[in-house]
Design an enzyme around this catalytic site. Structure first.
Site: not given
Ligand code: ATP
Length: 136
Positions: A9, A49, A116, A119, A130
């Site tokens: 990212k 997303y 973070n 992805h 994707e």
């Molecule tokens: P990724 O899909 O990015 O590998 P993930 O599956 O752990 O990570 P998702 O739940 O798909 O996370 O959420 C997508 C992204 O949205 C996260 O990687 C993070 O950047 C952001 N995100 C998710 N939950 C939160 C939250 N509660 N607060 C802030 N940002 C969030």
């Protein structure tokens, strides 16, 4: 063998962590099938997303993902979907296990979106969807 979509990212690219992240992926034995620097527009990110539309972090997430280039990787290997998510660690960098990408390099900036670093697709269905979005 299996394929997944990995994104380094904008925070990972901006902090110069692309090489360190790729080193961990390669050390684990996964194969880089395709790799490119991408600057996604809003439509691409809205598709990627879609499941998060309407959530409080959705708009900040899209803004963050448009803040600079990402690196998109088509990655292959046995059980690579599960394996890369294990390498990445859990979503929240504060509690992600040490030894993972997010646990070792991730920082909580106190912002509306978790920056973070990476992805990874979470299922074969997500991976196919994707990869079609980022490598069409
Ligand atoms: P990724 O899909 O990015 O590998 P993930 O599956 O752990 O990570 P998702 O739940 O798909 O996370 O959420 C997508 C992204 O949205 C996260 O990687 C993070 O950047 C952001 N995100 C998710 N939950 C939160 C939250 N509660 N607060 C802030 N940002 C969030």
């Amino acid at each position: 063998t299996e394929e997944t979509l990995v994104l380094v990212k904008p925070d990972g690219v901006a902090r110069g962590l692309t090489g360190s992240i790729l080193a961990r992926i390669e050390a684990k034995g996964y194969a880089l099938v395709d790799i490119r620097l991408v600057e996604p527009d809003r439509d691409v990110l809205a598709e990627h997303y879609a499941e998060h539309e309407g959530k409080p972090f959705y708009e900040p997430l899209l803004e963050f993902m448009m803040s600079g280039p990402s690196v998109a990787i088509r990655l292959a290997g046995n059980r690579v979907i599960e394996g890369f998510r294990s390498l990445a660690g859990t979503t929240d960098p504060t509690t992600a296990a040490p030894g993972t990408i997010r646990g070792d390099f991730g920082r909580d900036w106190g912002l509306a979106v978790q920056q973070n670093l990476v992805h990874g697709s979470d299922s074969p269905e997500s991976a196919a969807r994707e990869l079609g979005i980022w490598f069409s």
